[in-house]
Design an enzyme around this catalytic site. Structure first.
Site, short mmCIF file in Angstrom:
data_model
loop_
_atom_site.label_atom_id
_atom_site.label_comp_id
_atom_site.label_asym_id
_atom_site.label_seq_id
_atom_site.Cartn_x
_atom_site.Cartn_y
_atom_site.Cartn_z
N HIS A 10 -36.35 22.62 184.59
CA HIS A 10 -35.82 22.63 185.95
C HIS A 10 -34.29 22.58 185.97
O HIS A 10 -33.71 22.20 186.96
CB HIS A 10 -36.38 21.44 186.74
CG HIS A 10 -37.84 21.59 187.05
ND1 HIS A 10 -38.76 20.61 186.81
CD2 HIS A 10 -38.54 22.64 187.55
CE1 HIS A 10 -39.97 21.03 187.18
NE2 HIS A 10 -39.86 22.26 187.62
N HIS A 11 -33.67 22.97 184.86
CA HIS A 11 -32.19 22.92 184.87
C HIS A 11 -31.63 23.92 185.86
O HIS A 11 -30.49 23.80 186.30
CB HIS A 11 -31.61 23.15 183.47
CG HIS A 11 -31.73 24.57 182.99
ND1 HIS A 11 -32.92 25.12 182.60
CD2 HIS A 11 -30.80 25.55 182.86
CE1 HIS A 11 -32.72 26.39 182.24
NE2 HIS A 11 -31.44 26.67 182.40
N LYS A 22 -39.25 30.47 186.68
CA LYS A 22 -39.69 31.87 186.74
C LYS A 22 -40.50 32.23 185.51
O LYS A 22 -40.17 31.82 184.39
CB LYS A 22 -38.41 32.74 186.78
CG LYS A 22 -38.65 34.19 187.01
CD LYS A 22 -38.64 34.53 188.48
CE LYS A 22 -39.08 35.95 188.74
NZ LYS A 22 -40.55 36.11 188.61
N LYS A 67 -35.29 32.72 177.30
CA LYS A 67 -35.05 34.13 177.61
C LYS A 67 -34.10 34.27 178.80
O LYS A 67 -33.14 35.03 178.76
CB LYS A 67 -36.41 34.77 177.96
CG LYS A 67 -36.43 36.26 177.94
CD LYS A 67 -37.75 36.80 178.48
CE LYS A 67 -38.94 36.59 177.57
NZ LYS A 67 -40.13 37.37 177.99
N ASP A 93 -28.54 35.31 180.98
CA ASP A 93 -27.84 34.79 182.17
C ASP A 93 -28.58 35.08 183.47
O ASP A 93 -27.95 35.46 184.47
CB ASP A 93 -26.41 35.35 182.25
CG ASP A 93 -25.53 34.77 181.17
OD1 ASP A 93 -25.67 33.57 180.87
OD2 ASP A 93 -24.70 35.51 180.61
N LYS A 142 -44.62 29.59 183.16
CA LYS A 142 -45.67 30.57 182.83
C LYS A 142 -46.98 30.07 183.40
O LYS A 142 -47.23 28.87 183.44
CB LYS A 142 -45.77 30.75 181.32
CG LYS A 142 -46.66 31.89 180.86
CD LYS A 142 -46.08 33.27 181.14
CE LYS A 142 -45.28 33.83 180.04
NZ LYS A 142 -44.66 35.10 180.14
N1 GLU Z 1 -43.93 38.25 182.22
C1 GLU Z 1 -42.62 38.76 181.98
C2 GLU Z 1 -41.97 38.00 180.83
O1 GLU Z 1 -42.64 37.32 180.11
C3 GLU Z 1 -41.77 38.79 183.24
C4 GLU Z 1 -41.47 37.47 183.84
C5 GLU Z 1 -40.78 37.59 185.20
O2 GLU Z 1 -40.41 38.69 185.59
O3 GLU Z 1 -40.62 36.54 185.82
O4 GLU Z 1 -40.80 38.11 180.59
#
Ligand code: GLU
Length: 484
Positions: free
Chosen positions: A74-75, A80, A104, A109, A116
């Site tokens: 949560h930084h 996402k 990632k 950035d 996930k």
């Molecule tokens: N599932 C993709 C990944 O692992 C996309 C994630 C996304 O767009 O939030 O990078």
């Protein structure tokens, strides 16, 4: 970064996927001087929900489905990451993949924490109506647990899901939170007609192309491997003709002038040293049901053998763990672009590096998807298509400049030349142009950052990518004033 053994259901097991990600993290952290407490906080999975719900099958029977969502860091908010539908989904895998999303995003950035989700089903065993019920119920559970929202946690496609599932998620979210003006931004990877952004579908493959092209642009790095700089003319083998593999191959061929000499799929592989036309191969597979027997190409019955074909660049774009200590010494490629998640096991990684092979790590190379998801999220929050306000203005401006140059020239251009110049360079950027150029800049910039770390620390690209992520996340904690 790959589990060398399949992920297990053990939470926090020393042999699980999450533990392996953490081992990679620790190896990189040893090259930094952050306090152990900060490193511990970065590594930890901040939150996870696990739930089970019943789903009515079309035949009237009931299945109980297991599902998860992990928010690793949560930084930055929102968190996402994709949602995968697969029969081997488990808590360890979801946490590991959420952690990889944090790293990632930091590497490229993209200002999100990592997350996930996973639903433990074999999507091929369910009808579209059943999948819709599962997806809507899963979303409903996430809403109840506050694990979804434009500023909270934003899912996207992953293995086994696509734009159709994202549209169901968005619709469910909107129905249940009808006062949320930003409801469209609760999920990315949506169809363009439902708030999606142009270029998201091919974004991961396009990002792979930009990343490999950037690697090839360093003459000194290429020289070490006996290669010329540049993508043009490089021979490439692609494993997997799914979304990522197909777009990578197509764009490398069309925009990079690379020669695609080999393509592998489940049914076998084909090889032609003079180059395969990627779209023709896809069409051949569509009509015959197989890539085999493509005119002019040699068949390779055992698909995995394609990894050992002579080529400059090998792009595994399918499964994890396909390059192992068993086949690593047979790999002839000088560059391996990890388009899939974890295609090279830890042991194989070391063997290949010792032989001077350049491995471009997954945690950087397949970040194109989330990068363009970020552009989609921005589009949804701004409630306007990228380029809508500026396109025509830019077009007119370019025309004005060309006409002014023409006036300043004593001998005017002939009208035909002027018109053709205006047509060629006097256009405003479309949404697709902006997305592609934002993605290109992101991938090139991140590669250069990682490469500098590699040179400074004398490490490999994967370790350098993790160091980059750790430094950026640590800095954001420091900027918040939470840690020194
Ligand atoms: N599932 C993709 C990944 O692992 C996309 C994630 C996304 O767009 O939030 O990078």
């Amino acid at each position: 970064m790959t589990p060398s053994a399949p992920a297990t259901t053990q939470n926090g097991s020393a042999h699980g996927f999450f533990a392996q990600v953490n081992r990679m993290f620790d190896a990189a952290a040893a090259h930094t001087d952050h306090l152990e407490g900060i490193l511990h906080q970065i590594r930890a999975c901040d939150g996870i929900v696990r739930f089970e719900f019943p789903i009515k099958r079309d035949d009237g029977s009931i299945d109980v489905v297991q599902a998860y969502r992990a928010e690793h860091s949560h930084h930055k908010k929102p968190t996402k990451g994709g949602i995968r539908y697969a029969p081997n989904v488990n808590v360890d895998e979801v946490m590991a993949l959420a952690a990889l999303m944090s790293y990632k995003c930091a590497i490229v950035d993209v200002p999100f924490g990592g997350a996930k989700g996973g639903v433990c089903i074999d999507a091929r065993q369910y009808s579209a109506a059943e999948l819709e019920r599962i997806t809507r119920r899963y979303t409903f559970e996430l809403i109840r647990k506050n694990f979804i929202g434009p500023g909270v946690d934003v899912p996207a496609p992953d293995y086994g899901t696509g734009s159709r599932e994202m549209a169901w998620i968005m619709d469910t979210y909107n129905q249940m939170t009808d006062d949320d003006l930003n409801g469209l931004a609760s999920v990315t990877g949506k169809p363009v007609g439902q708030g999606g952004v142009r270029g998201r579908t091919e974004a991961t493959g396009r990002g792979v192309y930009y990343g490999v092209r950037e690697a090839c642009s360093y003459a000194r790095d290429m020289e070490r491997m006996g290669l010329d700089a540049g993508m043009a003319g490089k021979t490439v083998v692609i494993q997997g003709l799914g979304n990522v593999g197909y777009h990578t191959a197509r764009i490398m061929q069309d925009e990079g002038d690379a020669v695609i000499v080999g393509i592998a799929e489940i049914e076998g592989a084909i090889y032609d040293p003079d180059g395969l036309d990627v779209d023709a191969v896809v069409e051949h597979r569509r009509t015959t049901g197989s890539i085999l027997d493509f005119p002019g190409a040699r068949n390779i019955a055992e698909s995995a053998k394609a990894l050992e074909l002579p080529c400059d660049v090998l792009v595994p774009a399918a499964l994890e763990g396909v390059i192992t200590e068993e086949n690593a010494s047979n790999i002839q490629a000088k560059i391996i672009g990890e388009a899939a998640n974890g295609p090279v096991t830890a042991q194989a990684d070391q063997m290949l590096r010792e032989r001077g092979v350049l491995l471009i790590p997954d945690v950087y190379l397949n970040a194109g998807g989330v990068t363009v998801s970020y552009f989609e999220w921005l589009r949804n929050l701004s409630h306007v298509r990228h380029g809508r306000m500026s396109r025509r203005f830019e077009e007119r401006n370019a025309e004005r400049i060309l006409r002014a140059v023409d006036e300043l020239t004593a001998e005017h251009f002939d009208n035909e030349l002027l018109d053709s110049l205006i047509e060629r360079i006097g256009f405003g950027a479309s949404e697709q142009d902006l997305v592609n150029s934002g993605l290109e800049d992101t991938m090139a910039f991140a590669y250069d950052e990682i490469r500098i770390i590699r040179e400074e620390k004398g490490v490999d690209m994967r370790t350098a990518a993790f160091i980059s992520a750790i430094n950026k996340i640590a800095k954001s904690y420091a900027d918040m004033g939470i840690f020194p």
